[in-house]
Design a protein around this motif. Structure first.
Motif, PDB file in Angstrom:
ATOM      1  N   ASP A  87       0.807  -1.213   0.000  1.00 48.16           N
ATOM      2  CA  ASP A  87       0.000   0.000   0.000  1.00 48.16           C
ATOM      3  C   ASP A  87       0.842   1.266   0.000  1.00 48.16           C
ATOM      4  O   ASP A  87       0.299   2.371   0.075  1.00 48.16           O
ATOM      5  N   GLN A  88       2.143   1.107  -0.095  1.00 50.97           N
ATOM      6  CA  GLN A  88       3.032   2.262  -0.095  1.00 50.97           C
ATOM      7  C   GLN A  88       2.733   3.161  -1.291  1.00 50.97           C
ATOM      8  O   GLN A  88       2.577   2.701  -2.412  1.00 50.97           O
ATOM      9  N   GLY A  89       2.620   4.461  -1.055  1.00 48.84           N
ATOM     10  CA  GLY A  89       2.411   5.408  -2.141  1.00 48.84           C
ATOM     11  C   GLY A  89       0.945   5.658  -2.424  1.00 48.84           C
ATOM     12  O   GLY A  89       0.176   6.026  -1.517  1.00 48.84           O
ATOM     13  N   PRO A  90       0.496   5.467  -3.671  1.00 45.83           N
ATOM     14  CA  PRO A  90      -0.889   5.802  -4.043  1.00 45.83           C
ATOM     15  C   PRO A  90      -1.948   5.066  -3.230  1.00 45.83           C
ATOM     16  O   PRO A  90      -3.054   5.579  -3.043  1.00 45.83           O
ATOM     17  N   GLY A  91      -1.645   3.878  -2.743  1.00 47.90           N
ATOM     18  CA  GLY A  91      -2.632   3.109  -1.984  1.00 47.90           C
ATOM     19  C   GLY A  91      -2.606   3.351  -0.490  1.00 47.90           C
ATOM     20  O   GLY A  91      -3.330   2.677   0.252  1.00 47.90           O
ATOM     21  N   ALA A  92      -1.818   4.324  -0.046  1.00 48.30           N
ATOM     22  CA  ALA A  92      -1.621   4.489   1.392  1.00 48.30           C
ATOM     23  C   ALA A  92      -2.902   4.885   2.118  1.00 48.30           C
ATOM     24  O   ALA A  92      -3.189   4.373   3.199  1.00 48.30           O
ATOM     25  N   GLY A  93      -3.667   5.811   1.550  1.00 50.51           N
ATOM     26  CA  GLY A  93      -4.893   6.236   2.221  1.00 50.51           C
ATOM     27  C   GLY A  93      -5.852   5.079   2.439  1.00 50.51           C
ATOM     28  O   GLY A  93      -6.424   4.917   3.525  1.00 50.51           O
ATOM     29  N   GLU A  94      -6.012   4.262   1.424  1.00 51.16           N
ATOM     30  CA  GLU A  94      -6.890   3.104   1.544  1.00 51.16           C
ATOM     31  C   GLU A  94      -6.333   2.095   2.530  1.00 51.16           C
ATOM     32  O   GLU A  94      -7.069   1.489   3.313  1.00 51.16           O
ATOM     33  N   GLY A  95      -5.013   1.911   2.515  1.00 50.71           N
ATOM     34  CA  GLY A  95      -4.402   0.995   3.467  1.00 50.71           C
ATOM     35  C   GLY A  95      -4.617   1.436   4.904  1.00 50.71           C
ATOM     36  O   GLY A  95      -4.914   0.614   5.781  1.00 50.71           O
ATOM     37  N   CYS A  96      -4.487   2.729   5.167  1.00 51.73           N
ATOM     38  CA  CYS A  96      -4.733   3.260   6.510  1.00 51.73           C
ATOM     39  C   CYS A  96      -6.180   3.003   6.930  1.00 51.73           C
ATOM     40  O   CYS A  96      -6.454   2.570   8.060  1.00 51.73           O
ATOM     41  N   ALA A  97      -7.109   3.286   6.022  1.00 53.64           N
ATOM     42  CA  ALA A  97      -8.526   3.114   6.320  1.00 53.64           C
ATOM     43  C   ALA A  97      -8.856   1.653   6.606  1.00 53.64           C
ATOM     44  O   ALA A  97      -9.661   1.342   7.500  1.00 53.64           O
ATOM     45  N   GLN A  98      -8.235   0.751   5.858  1.00 53.39           N
ATOM     46  CA  GLN A  98      -8.507  -0.671   6.060  1.00 53.39           C
ATOM     47  C   GLN A  98      -7.987  -1.148   7.418  1.00 53.39           C
ATOM     48  O   GLN A  98      -8.635  -1.963   8.088  1.00 53.39           O
ATOM     49  N   SER A  99      -6.820  -0.654   7.838  1.00 48.30           N
ATOM     50  CA  SER A  99      -6.326  -1.018   9.174  1.00 48.30           C
ATOM     51  C   SER A  99      -7.312  -0.574  10.253  1.00 48.30           C
ATOM     52  O   SER A  99      -7.623  -1.331  11.179  1.00 48.30           O
ATOM     53  N   LEU A 100      -7.795   0.651  10.142  1.00 44.32           N
ATOM     54  CA  LEU A 100      -8.768   1.151  11.108  1.00 44.32           C
ATOM     55  C   LEU A 100     -10.026   0.301  11.120  1.00 44.32           C
ATOM     56  O   LEU A 100     -10.568  -0.028  12.184  1.00 44.32           O
ATOM     57  N   GLU A 101     -10.489  -0.072   9.943  1.00 45.52           N
ATOM     58  CA  GLU A 101     -11.717  -0.869   9.845  1.00 45.52           C
ATOM     59  C   GLU A 101     -11.518  -2.253  10.450  1.00 45.52           C
ATOM     60  O   GLU A 101     -12.384  -2.757  11.174  1.00 45.52           O
ATOM     61  N   ARG A 102     -10.371  -2.871  10.167  1.00 45.41           N
ATOM     62  CA  ARG A 102     -10.138  -4.221  10.685  1.00 45.41           C
ATOM     63  C   ARG A 102      -9.993  -4.213  12.212  1.00 45.41           C
ATOM     64  O   ARG A 102     -10.516  -5.090  12.894  1.00 45.41           O
ATOM     65  N   LEU A 103      -9.281  -3.236  12.744  1.00 43.12           N
ATOM     66  CA  LEU A 103      -9.093  -3.172  14.193  1.00 43.12           C
ATOM     67  C   LEU A 103     -10.390  -2.816  14.911  1.00 43.12           C
ATOM     68  O   LEU A 103     -10.658  -3.318  16.005  1.00 43.12           O
ATOM     69  N   ALA A 104     -11.175  -1.912  14.311  1.00 42.24           N
ATOM     70  CA  ALA A 104     -12.486  -1.518  14.864  1.00 42.24           C
ATOM     71  C   ALA A 104     -12.375  -1.053  16.313  1.00 42.24           C
ATOM     72  O   ALA A 104     -13.207  -1.396  17.157  1.00 42.24           O
TER      73      ALA A 104
END
Length: 288
Positions: A87-104
């Motif tokens: 997720d490095q670079g262009p996918g970083a925002g989505e990667g951050c959001a997915q971590s937040l969603e998974r951890l909940a």
């Protein structure tokens, strides 16, 4: 933090426990819950995961289930996760959001760029530098709205860290790297000290290889402790936070008993003299 756990002050003003549970290779709901339960019982108040560990969701569910059992709330624990290299670079925002969603868990106390390179790019490709900058900008946005209470990096070399410090709007709160007596990381520790970045250790046991080292074993015999406890104590006695990992409750508890003894100056010196630059984990030095 509950119970006034030994901690370090970050440049954000928050405190991070000196002792945390590492969760690399901890997989499955049952094993995760058992390890987290043992850690909470033993006084751990920090938990470290990452997108590439594929256990963020399991860790989040375990904390939701177990915090009330131990008389704790979300505010009593410090949770770290990390952006995956894919997720490095262009996918970083989505990667951050997915971590937040998974951890909940509502927010993450500390979120790190896990690796200076980008999955799929050669290590020498200069696009890695641009992708790092783009990832950091994404972390800064999540930090600005409180979803990430602190942000930092992992596996950065002195060059990578200096590059980030020149360009960032929000300075990193933490650098997490391999650190043990055979890899004392003097240059990185000095740079962190000069710039207000907390230096945090992973692989304190040298991927297990240091448990049989004669110097480590002699220090352990001399103070009636295990080699693992000696290696962890060597770090925390220097003010370096550690993240020992285990899925075995008895080992989790054992690793947590590092604040009720001191190593002598002689043992500290003998352990520190083992430094030879040996890495047991990943080497980021070739990443452009």
């Amino acid at each position: 933090m509950a119970d006034q756990q030994p901690s370090v002050l970050l440049n954000t003003g928050a405190r991070m426990p000196l002792l945390g549970l590492g969760t690399f290779r901890l997989r499955g709901a049952e094993d995760t819950e058992r390890a987290v339960d043992a850690a909470l019982a033993a006084g751990y108040r920090s938990f470290d995961t990452a997108a590439v560990y594929r256990n963020e969701a399991e860790l989040g569910r375990a904390l939701h289930a177990l915090l009330p059992k131990h008389g704790l709330t979300r505010a009593d624990v410090f949770v770290t996760s990390k952006l995956g290299p894919r997720d490095q670079g262009p996918g970083a925002g989505e990667g951050c959001a997915q971590s937040l969603e998974r951890l909940a868990l509502g927010y993450v106390d500390l979120y790190l760029v896990h690796w200076p390179g980008t999955q799929g790019l050669p290590v020498g490709d200069r696009l890695n530098a641009g992708n790092r900058a783009e990832s950091w900008a994404a972390l800064e946005r999540f930090h600005a709205d409180g979803r990430f209470r602190a942000i930092g990096v992992s596996n950065y070399t002195p060059g990578h860290l200096r590059e980030l410090l020149r360009e960032c709007r929000v300075p990193p709160a933490v650098l997490q790297v391999e650190f043990h007596p055979k890899l004392a990381q003097g240059e990185l520790r000095g740079l962190c000290g000069e710039t207000g970045v907390c230096f945090q250790a992973y692989s304190s046991l040298g991927a297990g290889a240091l448990l049989s080292d004669p110097v480590v074993r002699a220090a352990a015999a001399g103070c009636g402790r295990t080699p693992a406890q000696v290696l962890l104590r060597w770090a925390v006695q220097q003010g370096v936070p550690v993240l020992p990992k285990s899925s075995q409750p008895e080992r989790v508890a054992e690793n947590g008993r590092v604040f009720d003894f001191h190593l002598s100056e002689e043992d500290m010196g003998r352990l520190s003299a083992l430094d030879c630059g040996e890495k047991y984990c990943w080497d980021p030095s070739a990443v452009a």
